[in-house]
Design a protein around this motif. Structure first.
Motif, PDB file in Angstrom:
ATOM      1  N   ALA A 178      44.669  52.273  51.643  1.00 14.24           N
ATOM      2  CA  ALA A 178      44.934  52.323  50.202  1.00 14.24           C
ATOM      3  C   ALA A 178      45.221  50.932  49.653  1.00 14.24           C
ATOM      4  CB  ALA A 178      46.111  53.255  49.906  1.00 14.24           C
ATOM      5  N   ILE A 179      45.969  50.134  50.418  1.00 11.71           N
ATOM      6  CA  ILE A 179      46.281  48.768  49.977  1.00 11.71           C
ATOM      7  C   ILE A 179      45.002  47.955  49.815  1.00 11.71           C
ATOM      8  CG2 ILE A 179      47.326  46.596  50.710  1.00 11.71           C
ATOM      9  CD1 ILE A 179      49.605  48.243  51.931  1.00 11.71           C
ATOM     10  N   LYS A 180      44.123  48.060  50.807  1.00 12.97           N
ATOM     11  CA  LYS A 180      42.865  47.306  50.722  1.00 12.97           C
ATOM     12  C   LYS A 180      42.055  47.741  49.513  1.00 12.97           C
ATOM     13  CE  LYS A 180      38.734  45.973  53.303  1.00 12.97           C
ATOM     14  NZ  LYS A 180      37.877  46.070  52.110  1.00 12.97           N
ATOM     15  N   LYS A 181      41.964  49.032  49.291  1.00 11.99           N
ATOM     16  CA  LYS A 181      41.190  49.545  48.167  1.00 11.99           C
ATOM     17  C   LYS A 181      41.767  49.039  46.842  1.00 11.99           C
ATOM     18  CE  LYS A 181      38.136  52.267  46.172  1.00 11.99           C
ATOM     19  NZ  LYS A 181      36.678  51.987  46.199  1.00 11.99           N
ATOM     20  N   ILE A 182      43.091  49.088  46.700  1.00 12.29           N
ATOM     21  CA  ILE A 182      43.722  48.632  45.458  1.00 12.29           C
ATOM     22  C   ILE A 182      43.475  47.147  45.236  1.00 12.29           C
ATOM     23  CG2 ILE A 182      45.960  48.164  44.384  1.00 12.29           C
ATOM     24  CD1 ILE A 182      46.907  50.872  45.363  1.00 12.29           C
ATOM     25  N   ASN A 183      43.679  46.346  46.282  1.00  9.96           N
ATOM     26  CA  ASN A 183      43.463  44.901  46.140  1.00  9.96           C
ATOM     27  C   ASN A 183      42.015  44.584  45.761  1.00  9.96           C
ATOM     28  OD1 ASN A 183      46.113  44.153  46.674  1.00  9.96           O
ATOM     29  ND2 ASN A 183      45.770  44.009  48.885  1.00  9.96           N
ATOM     30  N   ASP A 184      41.076  45.333  46.349  1.00 10.97           N
ATOM     31  CA  ASP A 184      39.662  45.133  46.023  1.00 10.97           C
ATOM     32  C   ASP A 184      39.392  45.468  44.559  1.00 10.97           C
ATOM     33  OD1 ASP A 184      39.156  44.331  48.600  1.00 10.97           O
ATOM     34  OD2 ASP A 184      38.277  46.257  49.239  1.00 10.97           O
ATOM     35  N   ILE A 185      39.990  46.556  44.072  1.00  9.05           N
ATOM     36  CA  ILE A 185      39.785  46.966  42.679  1.00  9.05           C
ATOM     37  C   ILE A 185      40.377  45.932  41.733  1.00  9.05           C
ATOM     38  CG2 ILE A 185      40.441  48.660  40.921  1.00  9.05           C
ATOM     39  CD1 ILE A 185      40.198  50.827  43.054  1.00  9.05           C
ATOM     40  N   VAL A 186      41.572  45.453  42.053  1.00 10.12           N
ATOM     41  CA  VAL A 186      42.211  44.448  41.191  1.00 10.12           C
ATOM     42  C   VAL A 186      41.317  43.227  41.065  1.00 10.12           C
ATOM     43  CG1 VAL A 186      44.135  42.821  41.025  1.00 10.12           C
ATOM     44  CG2 VAL A 186      44.577  45.219  41.615  1.00 10.12           C
ATOM     45  N   GLU A 187      40.755  42.770  42.169  1.00 11.38           N
ATOM     46  CA  GLU A 187      39.900  41.585  42.126  1.00 11.38           C
ATOM     47  C   GLU A 187      38.575  41.874  41.422  1.00 11.38           C
ATOM     48  OE1 GLU A 187      40.807  38.548  42.685  1.00 11.38           O
ATOM     49  OE2 GLU A 187      42.782  39.379  43.169  1.00 11.38           O
ATOM     50  N   GLN A 188      38.074  43.089  41.577  1.00 12.70           N
ATOM     51  CA  GLN A 188      36.837  43.447  40.880  1.00 12.70           C
ATOM     52  C   GLN A 188      37.057  43.479  39.367  1.00 12.70           C
ATOM     53  OE1 GLN A 188      33.573  43.980  42.107  1.00 12.70           O
ATOM     54  NE2 GLN A 188      33.262  43.747  39.893  1.00 12.70           N
ATOM     55  N   ILE A 189      38.192  44.021  38.956  1.00  9.39           N
ATOM     56  CA  ILE A 189      38.521  44.038  37.530  1.00  9.39           C
ATOM     57  C   ILE A 189      38.641  42.612  37.007  1.00  9.39           C
ATOM     58  CG2 ILE A 189      40.373  44.556  35.884  1.00  9.39           C
ATOM     59  CD1 ILE A 189      40.831  47.176  37.402  1.00  9.39           C
ATOM     60  N   ALA A 190      39.301  41.752  37.764  1.00  9.59           N
ATOM     61  CA  ALA A 190      39.452  40.360  37.342  1.00  9.59           C
ATOM     62  C   ALA A 190      38.090  39.689  37.197  1.00  9.59           C
ATOM     63  CB  ALA A 190      40.310  39.597  38.351  1.00  9.59           C
ATOM     64  N   ALA A 191      37.184  39.955  38.133  1.00 12.71           N
ATOM     65  CA  ALA A 191      35.843  39.363  38.054  1.00 12.71           C
ATOM     66  C   ALA A 191      35.090  39.880  36.837  1.00 12.71           C
ATOM     67  CB  ALA A 191      35.065  39.672  39.337  1.00 12.71           C
ATOM     68  N   ASP A 192      35.232  41.171  36.554  1.00 13.76           N
ATOM     69  CA  ASP A 192      34.571  41.758  35.380  1.00 13.76           C
ATOM     70  C   ASP A 192      35.122  41.152  34.091  1.00 13.76           C
ATOM     71  OD1 ASP A 192      33.036  43.342  37.005  1.00 13.76           O
ATOM     72  OD2 ASP A 192      34.278  45.135  36.777  1.00 13.76           O
ATOM     73  N   ILE A 193      36.421  40.909  34.062  1.00 15.56           N
ATOM     74  CA  ILE A 193      37.043  40.312  32.881  1.00 15.56           C
ATOM     75  C   ILE A 193      36.513  38.899  32.661  1.00 15.56           C
ATOM     76  CG2 ILE A 193      39.219  39.433  31.947  1.00 15.56           C
ATOM     77  CD1 ILE A 193      40.596  41.880  33.257  1.00 15.56           C
ATOM     78  N   VAL A 194      36.418  38.126  33.721  1.00 13.82           N
ATOM     79  CA  VAL A 194      35.895  36.753  33.595  1.00 13.82           C
ATOM     80  C   VAL A 194      34.451  36.791  33.088  1.00 13.82           C
ATOM     81  CG1 VAL A 194      35.237  34.687  34.866  1.00 13.82           C
ATOM     82  CG2 VAL A 194      37.437  35.794  35.326  1.00 13.82           C
ATOM     83  N   GLU A 237      38.385  53.929  34.612  1.00 16.63           N
ATOM     84  CA  GLU A 237      38.262  54.720  35.839  1.00 16.63           C
ATOM     85  C   GLU A 237      38.845  53.970  37.028  1.00 16.63           C
ATOM     86  OE1 GLU A 237      34.773  56.964  38.476  1.00 16.63           O
ATOM     87  OE2 GLU A 237      34.295  55.984  36.561  1.00 16.63           O
ATOM     88  N   GLN A 238      38.648  52.652  37.075  1.00 12.00           N
ATOM     89  CA  GLN A 238      39.203  51.854  38.170  1.00 12.00           C
ATOM     90  C   GLN A 238      40.725  51.882  38.149  1.00 12.00           C
ATOM     91  OE1 GLN A 238      36.989  48.311  37.020  1.00 12.00           O
ATOM     92  NE2 GLN A 238      35.906  48.314  38.978  1.00 12.00           N
TER      93      GLN A 238
END
Length: 787
Positions: free
Chosen positions: A734-750, A705-706
């Motif tokens: 939109a840029i801020k939202k995308i960057n936040d999602i990318v970092e959230q995904i990275a944190a979830d992966i870790v 979904e992200q």
């Protein structure tokens, strides 16, 4: 009694029968896995493991004997996992995991069980069990499948059960009761997925095995429980006479063997009561339920779902009796069985297998299918069933009888199914998929020797099969059995307009959906669709494109090796020790060669070859995870924000594409392809990701979904919103939202990597996680390591 209550009672009977293999099979896993591990230890001259498997099992038995499992078993099992892992005893750990699966399932801890299922499969792969036919591997597959079934993850459960069947054919004796347990478990899956005809066949086979293995079938609890399970399945098919006989037989066995004080006696009593209720013999139903409650209270107490469900069914039976004006004696039930069959009483003659009950007199009306035009909008009216269900019906009604009639000596050697390229093979086809390469089809897979003998003639006979069919209002497919182009008379014809059923004894009861008569997708059998169906359709339904013809054909007769080679370039899966070959295979290629369904595989050769492609070496999986981490970091965490700062929308858009592709792939790899399958090609990538994310056992379930949110915002981020008319807002939000999602995904992966013990680092820039993951790669082959 409403349908929900019937299903609850049905589940209650199974829950307390002998069908679940966890307890006995865990011991088998211990023995089989210990044998494997001990051999490895002997070969390597290792010191003995410090984890005592038998002591562990004895301790667990003691907990259950004390009736303290609810509070003590969980911590005991968790500690045992730690002890076995610390001792380096993989066989012992596999035994603990098998026991844990059974306990968690019994406690309804399905979410936690996800980790256990995945861990057991990964451990078995690491031990080298997945390429063999050991009892330990069969046991683990059965327990994993049963856990997935209990969690209602039916697709994964069915795949695991079928893998277990393939292994069990080679590892267990024909009368081994674990085979009966496997058939019983499969029957439950088929019942829970509305395939009662297949459930019945599985239960009859289980009963045959148990009776053959029993010293005295007339006084064997397992035989009785199998009769009860079969009676309840027959009840759902409205085969009342047959159901009554089996339910009564179950009670007779308990009384012959003087086994009335067994806890399982309640299941037989409640099963018989259920049949009596369906027969409107309400007084007998009340008596049976009262007896069942007395036994349940004695053995389990009142504070159980088993007692509450049975009490609720008793209440409904009493209400029905009162409405019917039937008087039921309210005296105690402990010593008086009332109208229930007594020990030594004569049962009616057993009905013939597959005989239908009182509802068999009439059959549902059938509405034919209209072709309409070739457009996609008309396609949904033309064929309201999925491609896989149409294929199964075509095989069952037309292909299987043809082979039995024309090639009887090869019938036990030909595999059939639908696997490979095509939307329907993934189960994602819809109305729009029917505008090309759609119609009744299946594949027949032969050994090289058999293909040389009959391949060309079999292909001709396959092409000559009638493809004219109709779909009734319930979504059931009926193929017309008139000859199409074969005038030899060898293929028996039932006459135009009638359905060919391969085994008349197992003909489905009218009103029930079966795999012989494929069921429509949700909503396809509505009355407005049914009214639109006017004339039969003679397939193909749509044009056949060049990519599905000639050497690229998707159905017909194939050599097994040729089929796999045409998709992957390999006749069999690369060796586990050839990582460079595995890395050359795209995930989408592996998805295509392992998708679909196998309808029949008497020798197991096709399934074994297909399973080889599912079994990606874990070192390769870890190497791919490392590569995906690198791309997520490079494209999503580094180049995407830099491109956006430069104002290079095109570069940013391509960075998003690479980030999304790598992240979606990583989700499938983390969830283990052997369990969830591979990520398919781009068209169905998100359909598969949504399906995976919807599973209660999914790892990284929110990532799909992200990613879709990132894609939805990409226009605004890369081009100021021009693509969505958002230019006035500018790109910044939109840029801020995308960057936040990318970092959230990275944190979830870790977080997930840590949970799997693949890293000890909390670094969220994923490039720095690669060395930690690659430390777990056992092979020294440089192709598996990053530069």
């Amino acid at each position: 009694m409403d349908e929900e209550a019937l299903l609850k009672q049905f589940a209650a009977q199974f829950a307390h029968g002998p069908d679940d293999a966890d307890d006995t099979d865990a011991a088998a896993a211990a023995q089989g896995a210990d044998s494997t591990a001990n051999q490895v230890a002997d070969d390597a001259d290792q010191s003995p493991a410090t984890f005592d498997t038998q002591q562990f099992l004895n301790g667990l038995d003691a907990i259950f004997d004390r009736h303290t499992a609810a509070t003590e078993a969980g911590p005991y099992l968790e500690q045992a996992m730690v002890d076995a892992e610390n001792a380096g005893d993989e066989a012992g750990l596999l035994t603990v995991l098998n026991e844990t699966m059974g306990f968690y399932r019994s406690q309804g801890r399905h979410k936690e069980n996800q980790w256990i299922v995945q861990r057991a499969l990964e451990l078995a792969a690491r031990m080298g069990l997945t390429t063999g036919t050991s009892e330990a591997w069969a046991t683990t597959l059965i327990n994993c499948a049963t856990s997935m079934r209990a969690a209602k993850q039916y697709d994964q459960a069915e795949d695991l059960y079928h893998q277990a069947q393939s292994v069990c054919r080679h590892s267990l004796a024909p009368t081994d009761r674990r085979l009966a347990a496997l058939h019983n478990n499969l029957s439950m899956l088929y019942s829970e997925t509305n395939r009662p005809d297949k459930a019945e066949l599985e239960l009859r086979e289980a009963l045959r095995i148990i009776e053959a293995s029993s010293v005295n079938p007339d006084a064997d609890i397992d035989v009785s429980s199998s009769h009860t399970n079969l009676a309840l399945t027959l009840l759902t098919e409205h085969k009342l006479e047959d159901a009554h006989w089996h339910a009564a037989k179950a009670l007779e066995i308990y009384r012959t063997g003087h086994l009335e004080h067994s806890a399982h006696y309640a299941s037989a009593l409640a099963g018989f009561a259920q049949v009596c209720f369906a027969e409107r013999r309400y007084a007998d139903a009340v008596t049976g339920y009262r007896h069942a409650l007395a036994v349940i209270e004695e053995c389990y107490g009142k504070d159980t779902d088993y007692w509450r469900i049975t009490a609720d069914n008793l209440r409904q039976a009493e209400e029905a009796a009162a409405q019917a004006g039937v008087t039921v004696d309210n005296a105690g039930v402990a010593g008086d069985a009332g109208a229930l069959p007594q020990s030594g009483s004569r049962l009616p003659n057993s009905p013939a297998q597959g005989k239908t009950g009182a509802n068999a007199a009439s059959s549902p009306s059938t509405v034919s299918v209209s072709t309409g035009s070739a457009g996609a909008a008309e396609a949904v009216s033309a064929c309201p069933v999925s491609g896989l269900k149409l294929a199964r019906a075509f095989w069952t009604q037309m292909g299987k009888p043809m082979i039995a009639a024309k090639y009887p000596q090869y019938a036990g050697r030909i595999a059939a199914g639908l696997v490979g390229h095509g939307s329907e093979c993934y189960g994602f086809d819809d109305a729009y998929s029917q505008d090309h390469d759609f119609g009744p089809r299946f594949c027949l897979w032969l050994t090289d020797e058999d293909y040389a003998a009959i391949g060309e003639q079999l292909e001709a006979d396959y092409e000559a099969l009638p493809r004219k069919f109709s779909v009734d209002a319930q979504g059931r497919v009926t193929f017309e059995a008139h000859a199409r182009s074969d005038a030899s008379g060898a293929f028996p014809s039932a006459g135009a307009g009638s359905t060919v059923i391969p085994d008349a004894a197992n003909a489905p009861t009218p009103g029930t959906a079966t795999d012989d008569t494929a069921t429509a997708e949700s909503g396809a059998a509505s009355s407005d669709v049914a009214e639109a169906m006017t004339t039969p359709i003679d397939a193909p339904l749509s044009p056949v494109t060049p990519r599905a013809q000639g050497a690229n054909r998707r159905d017909g007769v194939f050599r097994i090796g040729d089929f796999f080679e045409s998709i992957t370039g390999y006749r069999t899966a690369p060796a586990q020790t050839a990582p460079h070959e595995w890395l050359m295979l795209q995930e989408s290629t592996l998805a295509a060669v392992t998708n679909g369904e196998v309808f029949a595989d008497p020798t197991g050769l096709f399934s074994k070859t297909r399973q080889g492609f599912k079994n990606m070496p874990d070192d390769v999986r870890l190497a791919l995870i490392s590569k995906r981490l690198g791309m997520i970091a490079q494209a999503g965490q580094y180049n995407l924000p830099r491109s956006l700062k430069r104002g290079d929308g095109a570069a940013a858009w391509l960075s998003i594409h690479e980030f999304v592709q790598a992240t979606a792939s990583l989700v499938f790899l983390v969830n283990v392809p052997m369990v969830v399958g591979y990520m398919p090609y781009y068209k169905w990538q998100f359909a598969a990701l949504r399906k995976l994310s919807g599973s209660m056992f999914a790892l990284l379930p929110n990532v799909g979904e992200q990613l879709e949110t990132v894609m939805r915002l990409s226009s605004a981020a890369c081009y100021g919103g021009a693509g969505f008319g958002e230019g006035g807002k500018g790109a910044a939000p939109a840029i801020k939202k995308i960057n936040d999602i990318v970092e959230q995904i990275a944190a979830d992966i870790v977080k997930e990597l840590k949970r799997e013990h693949l890293t000890t680092s909390g670094e969220t820039f994923l490039e720095w996680q690669r060395p930690y993951v690659e430390d777990h790669i056992a092979s020294d082959d440089p192709v598996l390591k990053s530069l």
